[in-house]
Design a protein around this motif. Sequence first.
Motif, PDB file in Angstrom:
ATOM      1  N   GLU A   1       0.824  -1.209   0.000  1.00 24.49           N
ATOM      2  CA  GLU A   1       0.000   0.000   0.000  1.00 24.49           C
ATOM      3  C   GLU A   1       0.862   1.265   0.000  1.00 24.49           C
ATOM      4  O   GLU A   1       0.503   2.262  -0.623  1.00 24.49           O
ATOM      5  N   GLY A   2       2.006   1.196   0.687  1.00 23.10           N
ATOM      6  CA  GLY A   2       2.881   2.371   0.759  1.00 23.10           C
ATOM      7  C   GLY A   2       3.713   2.556  -0.501  1.00 23.10           C
ATOM      8  O   GLY A   2       4.335   3.586  -0.689  1.00 23.10           O
ATOM      9  N   ARG A   3       3.771   1.541  -1.366  1.00 25.91           N
ATOM     10  CA  ARG A   3       4.582   1.574  -2.583  1.00 25.91           C
ATOM     11  C   ARG A   3       6.008   2.065  -2.289  1.00 25.91           C
ATOM     12  O   ARG A   3       6.541   2.953  -2.951  1.00 25.91           O
ATOM     13  N   PHE A   4       6.607   1.465  -1.255  1.00 25.92           N
ATOM     14  CA  PHE A   4       7.954   1.891  -0.864  1.00 25.92           C
ATOM     15  C   PHE A   4       8.973   1.422  -1.898  1.00 25.92           C
ATOM     16  O   PHE A   4       8.932   0.281  -2.353  1.00 25.92           O
ATOM     17  N   SER A   5       9.893   2.311  -2.227  1.00 23.64           N
ATOM     18  CA  SER A   5      10.928   1.908  -3.182  1.00 23.64           C
ATOM     19  C   SER A   5      11.937   0.992  -2.500  1.00 23.64           C
ATOM     20  O   SER A   5      12.621   0.216  -3.146  1.00 23.64           O
ATOM     21  N   LEU A   6      11.992   1.087  -1.193  1.00 23.48           N
ATOM     22  CA  LEU A   6      13.008   0.355  -0.433  1.00 23.48           C
ATOM     23  C   LEU A   6      12.543   0.335   1.020  1.00 23.48           C
ATOM     24  O   LEU A   6      11.861   1.262   1.456  1.00 23.48           O
ATOM     25  N   ALA A   7      12.907  -0.710   1.764  1.00 26.20           N
ATOM     26  CA  ALA A   7      12.598  -0.680   3.201  1.00 26.20           C
ATOM     27  C   ALA A   7      13.686  -1.429   3.952  1.00 26.20           C
ATOM     28  O   ALA A   7      14.100  -2.514   3.541  1.00 26.20           O
ATOM     29  N   TYR A   8      14.175  -0.826   5.007  1.00 26.96           N
ATOM     30  CA  TYR A   8      15.137  -1.493   5.875  1.00 26.96           C
ATOM     31  C   TYR A   8      14.331  -2.207   6.951  1.00 26.96           C
ATOM     32  O   TYR A   8      13.496  -1.581   7.614  1.00 26.96           O
ATOM     33  N   CYS A   9      14.581  -3.512   7.100  1.00 26.49           N
ATOM     34  CA  CYS A   9      13.779  -4.310   8.028  1.00 26.49           C
ATOM     35  C   CYS A   9      14.669  -4.827   9.155  1.00 26.49           C
ATOM     36  O   CYS A   9      15.721  -5.412   8.886  1.00 26.49           O
ATOM     37  N   PHE A  10      14.240  -4.599  10.379  1.00 30.10           N
ATOM     38  CA  PHE A  10      15.047  -4.997  11.527  1.00 30.10           C
ATOM     39  C   PHE A  10      14.255  -5.900  12.448  1.00 30.10           C
ATOM     40  O   PHE A  10      13.059  -5.692  12.653  1.00 30.10           O
TER      41      PHE A  10
ATOM     42  N   GLU B   1       9.867  -7.844  -3.619  1.00 28.71           N
ATOM     43  CA  GLU B   1       8.889  -7.944  -4.707  1.00 28.71           C
ATOM     44  C   GLU B   1       8.308  -6.565  -5.020  1.00 28.71           C
ATOM     45  O   GLU B   1       8.173  -6.165  -6.178  1.00 28.71           O
ATOM     46  N   ASN B   2       8.011  -5.823  -3.969  1.00 26.00           N
ATOM     47  CA  ASN B   2       7.429  -4.505  -4.153  1.00 26.00           C
ATOM     48  C   ASN B   2       8.421  -3.535  -4.815  1.00 26.00           C
ATOM     49  O   ASN B   2       8.054  -2.753  -5.694  1.00 26.00           O
ATOM     50  N   SER B   3       9.700  -3.613  -4.398  1.00 29.46           N
ATOM     51  CA  SER B   3      10.714  -2.724  -4.981  1.00 29.46           C
ATOM     52  C   SER B   3      10.812  -2.958  -6.483  1.00 29.46           C
ATOM     53  O   SER B   3      11.004  -2.031  -7.265  1.00 29.46           O
ATOM     54  N   ARG B   4      10.689  -4.231  -6.862  1.00 31.36           N
ATOM     55  CA  ARG B   4      10.733  -4.601  -8.284  1.00 31.36           C
ATOM     56  C   ARG B   4       9.601  -3.868  -9.037  1.00 31.36           C
ATOM     57  O   ARG B   4       9.802  -3.278 -10.089  1.00 31.36           O
ATOM     58  N   LEU B   5       8.400  -3.912  -8.447  1.00 29.25           N
ATOM     59  CA  LEU B   5       7.251  -3.248  -9.083  1.00 29.25           C
ATOM     60  C   LEU B   5       7.503  -1.750  -9.200  1.00 29.25           C
ATOM     61  O   LEU B   5       7.225  -1.135 -10.229  1.00 29.25           O
ATOM     62  N   VAL B   6       8.044  -1.171  -8.121  1.00 27.19           N
ATOM     63  CA  VAL B   6       8.287   0.273  -8.112  1.00 27.19           C
ATOM     64  C   VAL B   6       9.318   0.641  -9.183  1.00 27.19           C
ATOM     65  O   VAL B   6       9.174   1.644  -9.886  1.00 27.19           O
ATOM     66  N   LEU B   7      10.351  -0.198  -9.328  1.00 26.60           N
ATOM     67  CA  LEU B   7      11.361   0.069 -10.365  1.00 26.60           C
ATOM     68  C   LEU B   7      10.720  -0.033 -11.754  1.00 26.60           C
ATOM     69  O   LEU B   7      10.929   0.838 -12.606  1.00 26.60           O
ATOM     70  N   ASP B   8       9.941  -1.085 -11.958  1.00 24.60           N
ATOM     71  CA  ASP B   8       9.320  -1.288 -13.276  1.00 24.60           C
ATOM     72  C   ASP B   8       8.388  -0.136 -13.643  1.00 24.60           C
ATOM     73  O   ASP B   8       8.287   0.237 -14.807  1.00 24.60           O
ATOM     74  N   GLU B   9       7.723   0.426 -12.625  1.00 23.09           N
ATOM     75  CA  GLU B   9       6.812   1.560 -12.874  1.00 23.09           C
ATOM     76  C   GLU B   9       7.544   2.752 -13.482  1.00 23.09           C
ATOM     77  O   GLU B   9       6.926   3.636 -14.055  1.00 23.09           O
ATOM     78  N   ARG B  10       8.859   2.800 -13.265  1.00 25.68           N
ATOM     79  CA  ARG B  10       9.622   3.978 -13.723  1.00 25.68           C
ATOM     80  C   ARG B  10       9.983   3.895 -15.200  1.00 25.68           C
ATOM     81  O   ARG B  10      10.439   4.884 -15.774  1.00 25.68           O
ATOM     82  N   ILE B  11       9.827   2.733 -15.799  1.00 23.28           N
ATOM     83  CA  ILE B  11      10.230   2.597 -17.209  1.00 23.28           C
ATOM     84  C   ILE B  11       9.400   3.546 -18.079  1.00 23.28           C
ATOM     85  O   ILE B  11       8.185   3.623 -17.938  1.00 23.28           O
ATOM     86  N   GLY B  12      10.112   4.298 -18.921  1.00 24.25           N
ATOM     87  CA  GLY B  12       9.441   5.267 -19.789  1.00 24.25           C
ATOM     88  C   GLY B  12       9.421   6.673 -19.194  1.00 24.25           C
ATOM     89  O   GLY B  12       9.218   7.650 -19.904  1.00 24.25           O
ATOM     90  N   LYS B  13       9.634   6.776 -17.878  1.00 22.38           N
ATOM     91  CA  LYS B  13       9.572   8.095 -17.196  1.00 22.38           C
ATOM     92  C   LYS B  13      10.872   8.874 -17.412  1.00 22.38           C
ATOM     93  O   LYS B  13      11.913   8.295 -17.719  1.00 22.38           O
ATOM     94  N   ILE B  14      10.775  10.178 -17.189  1.00 18.19           N
ATOM     95  CA  ILE B  14      11.978  11.018 -17.279  1.00 18.19           C
ATOM     96  C   ILE B  14      12.393  11.404 -15.861  1.00 18.19           C
ATOM     97  O   ILE B  14      11.553  11.838 -15.057  1.00 18.19           O
ATOM     98  N   VAL B  15      13.667  11.196 -15.554  1.00 18.53           N
ATOM     99  CA  VAL B  15      14.148  11.530 -14.210  1.00 18.53           C
ATOM    100  C   VAL B  15      15.368  12.444 -14.320  1.00 18.53           C
ATOM    101  O   VAL B  15      16.045  12.466 -15.347  1.00 18.53           O
TER     102      VAL B  15
ATOM    103  N   ALA C   1      14.817  -1.594 -16.302  1.00 19.48           N
ATOM    104  CA  ALA C   1      15.195  -1.714 -14.889  1.00 19.48           C
ATOM    105  C   ALA C   1      15.960  -3.013 -14.688  1.00 19.48           C
ATOM    106  O   ALA C   1      15.457  -4.081 -15.006  1.00 19.48           O
ATOM    107  N   ALA C   2      17.187  -2.888 -14.188  1.00 17.93           N
ATOM    108  CA  ALA C   2      17.948  -4.084 -13.828  1.00 17.93           C
ATOM    109  C   ALA C   2      17.849  -4.208 -12.315  1.00 17.93           C
ATOM    110  O   ALA C   2      17.052  -3.526 -11.679  1.00 17.93           O
ATOM    111  N   LYS C   3      18.674  -5.082 -11.728  1.00 17.67           N
ATOM    112  CA  LYS C   3      18.588  -5.294 -10.293  1.00 17.67           C
ATOM    113  C   LYS C   3      18.908  -3.989  -9.542  1.00 17.67           C
ATOM    114  O   LYS C   3      20.040  -3.515  -9.567  1.00 17.67           O
TER     115      LYS C   3
END
Length: 402
Positions: free
Chosen positions: A299-308, A341-355, A392-394
Amino acid sequence: MNEADSEDIAAAFRRRGYSLTDDLKKADAVVVNTCTVRQRAEDKAISQIGRLRVWKEKKPEGKIFVVGCAAQKLGEKNIKGRFGFVDEVVGAKSIERFEDSLIAQLGPTPESETAHQNLFRSPRTAYVTIMRGCSLGCSYCIVPAVRGPAVFLSPEAVLADAADKLAAGAQEIVLLGQTVNSYKHGRTTFSELLKKALALPGLERLRFMSPHPLYFDKAFLELLAAEPRLARYIHLPVQSGSDRILKLMRRGYTRGQYLELIGRLRASAPGLAVSTDFIVGYPGETEKDFEDTLTLVREGRFSLAYCFKYSPRTDKPEMATDIGEAEMEARLEKLLAAVKENSRLVLDERIGKIVEVLFETENYGRSSENFAVRVKAGGTPGKTASVQITGAAKNTLNGKLL
Ligand code: SAM
Ligand code: SF4
């Protein structure tokens, strides 16, 4: 924050004509900068200090400094009692006085001028501390005890530090503090400090870390919308997706309020990337609480998360039943898989975008959203340019320069 302290300590050595080495055999002095946020970090620091015994035996004139949060927590008497060969202990509360300890141990050598140089990040990025300590009381956290209550540096001191680092070659500044967006010095608020920093010559990009969900205001949202050099990336630790656990942790917000906030941040800055921190296995965390954390990842569509894994650091937490190491490990694994898995989706969403990419080399840089971006060639180191993402690669985006 520890990295920033290490940078300052390294700079203090450099000013005395020392250079850095990671080869112990060549070193005349060793600094162990310790962390104690989790027990594992403290254990690592202790074994690192223990390993220096042999070095000191071979080089009795060599100096050993133990600094930082674990040094603060354990105390000088304790550390010197266990490790008699340590020369100086400087706790996190007095880290800014490290230079005095250096002089005490090494004598006042004439200062030599050296350029800004980074230990951890690209030489184009510099850390600037704007506050020390923390005045919140999250139930699990040792930071207020070892770093003391929040103290804000004056805007003059912050801007002078940033200006020095920009003049020495940095293009990106990261403002640091435990609740960095709670900054208030006299009449200067966080947003006003950001505006002043954005006016410094040579600044290509401004970041900050770590903000707390309680302190973003309208002025900040407006500035974020108006100023593209303010990074389109925010690391906003949430800790848990369960309202019950958030309350026990004394975080001061609910899951809904957190999600609403990141919604508002994204509305101000479309394309904004948000990353977070999670703690699993807080005492009493049920299957249902943990499920709430898992669903928040998506739901948060986090690009990355540190888990402890929860590490008991204070005697306060309302010690409900511990879930046990095996269950804690299983939950961590599950959470890490969901984050990946979520980070992968977030990266893929960026394809085609301008940054917007700040280039470190001709073909590598970081986007404003903090993604690593590669292009075939043509980037100008130290300059920002627009790149269209082609794949998007790894953990990395590939693109072409526009
Ligand atoms: N000030 C920041 C905030 O409140 O968002 C966080 C600072 S803390 C040094 C960095 C991260 O360490 C936290 O976000 C939390 O996830 C983790 N952490 C802190 N205490 C912990 C504990 N007792 N066990 C496990 N993780 C912990
Ligand atoms: Fe610790 Fe951050 Fe909470 Fe402060 S705000 S007590 S540093 S987790």
